[in-house]
Scaffold this motif. Sequence first.
Motif, PDB file in Angstrom:
ATOM      1  N   LEU A  89       0.827  -1.200   0.000  1.00  0.00           N
ATOM      2  CA  LEU A  89       0.000   0.000   0.000  1.00  0.00           C
ATOM      3  C   LEU A  89       0.866   1.258   0.000  1.00  0.00           C
ATOM      4  O   LEU A  89       1.877   1.335   0.710  1.00  0.00           O
ATOM      5  N   GLY A  90       0.475   2.222  -0.823  1.00  0.00           N
ATOM      6  CA  GLY A  90       1.236   3.459  -0.923  1.00  0.00           C
ATOM      7  C   GLY A  90       2.480   3.357  -1.774  1.00  0.00           C
ATOM      8  O   GLY A  90       3.253   4.306  -1.869  1.00  0.00           O
ATOM      9  N   ARG A  91       2.646   2.220  -2.460  1.00  0.00           N
ATOM     10  CA  ARG A  91       3.820   2.032  -3.320  1.00  0.00           C
ATOM     11  C   ARG A  91       3.431   1.949  -4.794  1.00  0.00           C
ATOM     12  O   ARG A  91       4.282   1.739  -5.650  1.00  0.00           O
ATOM     13  N   PHE A  92       2.138   2.094  -5.074  1.00  0.00           N
ATOM     14  CA  PHE A  92       1.657   2.157  -6.452  1.00  0.00           C
ATOM     15  C   PHE A  92       0.499   3.140  -6.487  1.00  0.00           C
ATOM     16  O   PHE A  92      -0.089   3.490  -5.462  1.00  0.00           O
ATOM     17  N   ASP A  93       0.162   3.611  -7.676  1.00  0.00           N
ATOM     18  CA  ASP A  93      -0.955   4.549  -7.827  1.00  0.00           C
ATOM     19  C   ASP A  93      -2.269   3.837  -8.113  1.00  0.00           C
ATOM     20  O   ASP A  93      -3.306   4.187  -7.558  1.00  0.00           O
ATOM     21  N   LEU A  94      -2.218   2.840  -8.990  1.00  0.00           N
ATOM     22  CA  LEU A  94      -3.433   2.129  -9.379  1.00  0.00           C
ATOM     23  C   LEU A  94      -3.104   0.661  -9.601  1.00  0.00           C
ATOM     24  O   LEU A  94      -2.108   0.338 -10.248  1.00  0.00           O
ATOM     25  N   ALA A  95      -3.945  -0.212  -9.058  1.00  0.00           N
ATOM     26  CA  ALA A  95      -3.868  -1.642  -9.337  1.00  0.00           C
ATOM     27  C   ALA A  95      -5.078  -2.041 -10.166  1.00  0.00           C
ATOM     28  O   ALA A  95      -6.192  -1.583  -9.901  1.00  0.00           O
ATOM     29  N   VAL A  96      -4.858  -2.886 -11.163  1.00  0.00           N
ATOM     30  CA  VAL A  96      -5.940  -3.431 -11.979  1.00  0.00           C
ATOM     31  C   VAL A  96      -5.990  -4.934 -11.728  1.00  0.00           C
ATOM     32  O   VAL A  96      -4.967  -5.618 -11.846  1.00  0.00           O
ATOM     33  N   SER A  97      -7.164  -5.426 -11.361  1.00  0.00           N
ATOM     34  CA  SER A  97      -7.328  -6.843 -11.029  1.00  0.00           C
ATOM     35  C   SER A  97      -8.598  -7.391 -11.668  1.00  0.00           C
ATOM     36  O   SER A  97      -9.433  -6.646 -12.178  1.00  0.00           O
ATOM     37  N   GLY A  98      -8.736  -8.709 -11.606  1.00  0.00           N
ATOM     38  CA  GLY A  98      -9.922  -9.381 -12.118  1.00  0.00           C
ATOM     39  C   GLY A  98     -10.353 -10.463 -11.144  1.00  0.00           C
ATOM     40  O   GLY A  98     -10.617 -10.204  -9.984  1.00  0.00           O
ATOM     41  N   HIS A  99     -10.407 -11.697 -11.613  1.00  0.00           N
ATOM     42  CA  HIS A  99     -10.613 -12.914 -10.824  1.00  0.00           C
ATOM     43  C   HIS A  99     -12.052 -13.125 -10.359  1.00  0.00           C
ATOM     44  O   HIS A  99     -12.563 -14.236 -10.436  1.00  0.00           O
ATOM     45  N   THR A 100     -12.730 -12.100  -9.874  1.00  0.00           N
ATOM     46  CA  THR A 100     -14.071 -12.287  -9.318  1.00  0.00           C
ATOM     47  C   THR A 100     -15.135 -12.467 -10.391  1.00  0.00           C
ATOM     48  O   THR A 100     -16.192 -13.033 -10.122  1.00  0.00           O
ATOM     49  N   HIS A 101     -14.885 -11.967 -11.582  1.00  0.00           N
ATOM     50  CA  HIS A 101     -15.850 -11.986 -12.693  1.00  0.00           C
ATOM     51  C   HIS A 101     -17.150 -11.271 -12.311  1.00  0.00           C
ATOM     52  O   HIS A 101     -18.172 -11.466 -12.975  1.00  0.00           O
ATOM     53  N   GLY A 102     -17.094 -10.497 -11.241  1.00  0.00           N
ATOM     54  CA  GLY A 102     -18.299  -9.817 -10.774  1.00  0.00           C
ATOM     55  C   GLY A 102     -19.366 -10.775 -10.280  1.00  0.00           C
ATOM     56  O   GLY A 102     -20.498 -10.386 -10.037  1.00  0.00           O
TER      57      GLY A 102
END
Length: 203
Positions: free
Chosen positions: A124-137
């Motif tokens: 946390l605090g070491r990147f601006d934005l993370a993009v993830s998936g996995h849940t498929h909503g």
Amino acid sequence: MANSQDPDIVVLAGDYVDGRFAPDSWQAAELRRLTYRFGKVAVLGNHELYSGREPSIQFIRGAGFTLLRGDAVQAGPIVVAGVDDPQVSGRVEIPDALDQAASLDPDAFRLLVSHRPEVPEAALGRFDLAVSGHTHGGQVWPVRYIVRLLWKFPQGMTVLPAPAGRDRAESRQYITNGTRFWGPPVRFLTPAEMTVIDLVAEP
């Protein structure tokens, strides 16, 4: 549709195969048609592992993507770090991948691509934005309610405050529903999405 957005960076956050596809297949050829200005990157999800890690790696590289496996690349003004799904043996952990990102350009916008929406406190605090998936909503009702029990933030944008003393006061994470589906070829009350994220400089 993706090309019509004139993207700077194209990102696949895992689970882009559910079966085996050759690097010279028509599916790879379709992905090669994706245009970009600075880069086209991908990470391995759990379904790439189920479908065969090495065939999946060859497929996505044949499709013209840079596969990030615990490393980082400079894509124009953005540094992109990516990690394998935790089920992939020998996985490089997120903080180590972010170390590589910081060494490339400590002042650049830092994008993390991680298939599962898990961000350790050390990141946390070491990147601006993370993009993830996995849940498929959730993909189909009522599975989306089960997904909400398993994941604190199952979809959409989330602000993640950082501990004091980190490079950034906060990080953000976007969790996409994904463009298609896994298993049964159906969605119900959970729309597919092609996510477009605009980065705007602060005045």
